[in-house]
Design an enzyme around this catalytic site. Structure first.
Site, PDB file in Angstrom:
ATOM      1  N   ASN A  25      10.936   3.733   0.729  1.00 19.94           N
ATOM      2  CA  ASN A  25      10.226   2.887   1.693  1.00 19.94           C
ATOM      3  C   ASN A  25      11.145   2.186   2.704  1.00 19.94           C
ATOM      4  OD1 ASN A  25      11.257   0.980  -0.001  1.00 19.94           O
ATOM      5  ND2 ASN A  25       9.312   0.128  -0.655  1.00 19.94           N
ATOM      6  N   THR A  72       4.986  -2.947   0.464  1.00 19.98           N
ATOM      7  CA  THR A  72       5.834  -2.026  -0.314  1.00 19.98           C
ATOM      8  C   THR A  72       5.354  -0.584  -0.177  1.00 19.98           C
ATOM      9  OG1 THR A  72       6.103  -3.835  -1.907  1.00 19.98           O
ATOM     10  CG2 THR A  72       6.822  -1.641  -2.619  1.00 19.98           C
ATOM     11  N   ARG A  87       9.841 -10.168   5.691  1.00 17.89           N
ATOM     12  CA  ARG A  87       8.836  -9.511   4.832  1.00 17.89           C
ATOM     13  C   ARG A  87       7.661  -9.007   5.694  1.00 17.89           C
ATOM     14  NH1 ARG A  87      10.318  -8.181  -0.384  1.00 17.89           N
ATOM     15  NH2 ARG A  87       8.085  -8.080  -0.797  1.00 17.89           N
ATOM     16  N   GLU A 100      21.502 -12.322  -3.396  1.00 17.93           N
ATOM     17  CA  GLU A 100      21.673 -10.963  -2.871  1.00 17.93           C
ATOM     18  C   GLU A 100      22.762 -10.922  -1.791  1.00 17.93           C
ATOM     19  OE1 GLU A 100      17.040  -9.737  -3.808  1.00 17.93           O
ATOM     20  OE2 GLU A 100      17.708  -9.808  -1.733  1.00 17.93           O
ATOM     21  N   PHE A 128       9.570   2.800 -13.085  1.00 16.66           N
ATOM     22  CA  PHE A 128      10.245   3.457 -11.960  1.00 16.66           C
ATOM     23  C   PHE A 128      11.710   3.036 -11.811  1.00 16.66           C
ATOM     24  CE2 PHE A 128       7.923  -0.263 -10.244  1.00 16.66           C
ATOM     25  CZ  PHE A 128       8.974  -0.976  -9.683  1.00 16.66           C
ATOM     26  N   TYR A 142      18.680  -4.619  -8.692  1.00 13.64           N
ATOM     27  CA  TYR A 142      17.263  -4.495  -9.057  1.00 13.64           C
ATOM     28  C   TYR A 142      17.019  -4.833 -10.528  1.00 13.64           C
ATOM     29  CZ  TYR A 142      15.564  -2.535  -4.606  1.00 13.64           C
ATOM     30  OH  TYR A 142      15.163  -2.352  -3.295  1.00 13.64           O
ATOM     31  N   ARG A 191       7.894  -0.268   7.582  1.00 13.40           N
ATOM     32  CA  ARG A 191       7.427   0.686   6.564  1.00 13.40           C
ATOM     33  C   ARG A 191       6.271   1.540   7.068  1.00 13.40           C
ATOM     34  NH1 ARG A 191       8.265  -3.471   1.465  1.00 13.40           N
ATOM     35  NH2 ARG A 191      10.303  -2.697   0.787  1.00 13.40           N
TER      36      ARG A 191
HETATM   37  P1  ATP Z   1      12.175  -4.477  -2.098  1.00 14.50           P
HETATM   38  O1  ATP Z   1      12.510  -5.351  -3.300  1.00 14.50           O
HETATM   39  O2  ATP Z   1      12.930  -3.163  -2.099  1.00 14.50           O
HETATM   40  O3  ATP Z   1      12.265  -5.225  -0.820  1.00 14.50           O
HETATM   41  P2  ATP Z   1       9.391  -4.964  -2.484  1.00 14.50           P
HETATM   42  O4  ATP Z   1       9.807  -6.376  -2.736  1.00 14.50           O
HETATM   43  O5  ATP Z   1       8.390  -4.706  -1.405  1.00 14.50           O
HETATM   44  O6  ATP Z   1      10.645  -4.049  -2.183  1.00 14.50           O
HETATM   45  P3  ATP Z   1       9.299  -4.564  -5.337  1.00 14.50           P
HETATM   46  O7  ATP Z   1       8.069  -4.745  -6.130  1.00 14.50           O
HETATM   47  O8  ATP Z   1      10.375  -5.604  -5.404  1.00 14.50           O
HETATM   48  O9  ATP Z   1       8.855  -4.303  -3.823  1.00 14.50           O
HETATM   49  O10 ATP Z   1       9.908  -3.145  -5.736  1.00 14.50           O
HETATM   50  C1  ATP Z   1      11.266  -2.834  -5.462  1.00 14.50           C
HETATM   51  C2  ATP Z   1      11.374  -1.409  -5.002  1.00 14.50           C
HETATM   52  O11 ATP Z   1      11.072  -0.545  -6.095  1.00 14.50           O
HETATM   53  C3  ATP Z   1      10.390  -0.983  -3.914  1.00 14.50           C
HETATM   54  O12 ATP Z   1      10.803  -1.285  -2.621  1.00 14.50           O
HETATM   55  C4  ATP Z   1      10.349   0.507  -4.114  1.00 14.50           C
HETATM   56  O13 ATP Z   1      11.479   1.148  -3.513  1.00 14.50           O
HETATM   57  C5  ATP Z   1      10.437   0.627  -5.624  1.00 14.50           C
HETATM   58  N1  ATP Z   1       9.105   0.693  -6.219  1.00 14.50           N
HETATM   59  C6  ATP Z   1       8.223  -0.300  -6.363  1.00 14.50           C
HETATM   60  N2  ATP Z   1       7.084   0.127  -6.932  1.00 14.50           N
HETATM   61  C7  ATP Z   1       7.262   1.452  -7.163  1.00 14.50           C
HETATM   62  C8  ATP Z   1       6.476   2.474  -7.722  1.00 14.50           C
HETATM   63  N3  ATP Z   1       5.243   2.236  -8.188  1.00 14.50           N
HETATM   64  N4  ATP Z   1       6.993   3.723  -7.772  1.00 14.50           N
HETATM   65  C9  ATP Z   1       8.242   3.989  -7.315  1.00 14.50           C
HETATM   66  N5  ATP Z   1       9.054   3.057  -6.772  1.00 14.50           N
HETATM   67  C10 ATP Z   1       8.567   1.810  -6.685  1.00 14.50           C
HETATM   68 MG    MG Z   2      11.366  -6.925  -4.092  1.00 21.25          MG
END
Ligand code: ATP
Ligand code: MG
Length: 140
Positions: free
Chosen positions: A114, A93, A87, A128, A59, A51, A104
């Site tokens: 999530n 998300t 997706r 990844e 966060f 990440y 989700r």
């Molecule tokens: P992922 O990358 O896990 O598939 P995503 O692409 O839908 O999720 P991202 O914006 O990449 O969302 O965020 C990565 C992860 O960080 C999210 O899946 C969630 O677990 C966490 N996250 C994102 N936004 C928040 C927030 N506002 N508060 C807490 N955790 C968050």
């Molecule tokens: Mg993501």
């Protein structure tokens, strides 16, 4: 559309609730094939690398704590347009904004917890997948 591979994680909130099979059923029903899968405990280093794009976000610490808090199931999914398709299958998300029937919407607890991750583009999918799987662990 071409056959693609995408990287998926069934996150600790889902493994804790014994939902691996339930999530996999949604994945397979959508026409995606699970061509690699293993259950692991992510190290902090692995989660921070994975990440890294979110390092500056407020966060980030919470996200790394969560991803290392229990077992995860890392997977490679294969199928027609697998990256965008997964997706869609995952949903937004924030589960309160996710469409009906998505993983989700059905299973996630909150925006942080999530239930699943899916790659967002071909480049990130390749990076990844390579972080967690050797080529000979992926059998299509
Ligand atoms: P992922 O990358 O896990 O598939 P995503 O692409 O839908 O999720 P991202 O914006 O990449 O969302 O965020 C990565 C992860 O960080 C999210 O899946 C969630 O677990 C966490 N996250 C994102 N936004 C928040 C927030 N506002 N508060 C807490 N955790 C968050
Ligand atoms: Mg993501």
């Amino acid at each position: 559309m071409a056959i693609e591979r995408t990287f998926s994680i069934i996150k600790p909130d889902a493994t804790a609730r014994n939902l691996t099979g339930a999530v996999n059923a949604i994945i397979e029903k959508a026409g995606l094939r699970i061509v690699a899968q293993k259950r692991i405990l992510m190290t902090r280093g692995q989660a921070e690398t994975f990440y890294a794009v979110h390092k500056a976000r407020p966060f980030f610490g919470e996200l790394v704590d969560f991803m290392t808090s229990g077992p995860v199931v890392v997977q490679v999914l294969e199928g027609e347009g697998a990256i965008l398709k997964y997706r869609d299958v995952m949903g937004a998300t924030d589960p309160s904004k996710a469409a009906e029937g998505t993983i989700r919407k059905v299973h996630a607890k909150s925006i942080g917890e999530n239930s699943v991750h899916g790659s967002d583009a071909a480049e990130t999918a390749a990076i990844e997948i390579a972080q967690f799987f050797a080529g000979n662990e992926i059998v299509g």
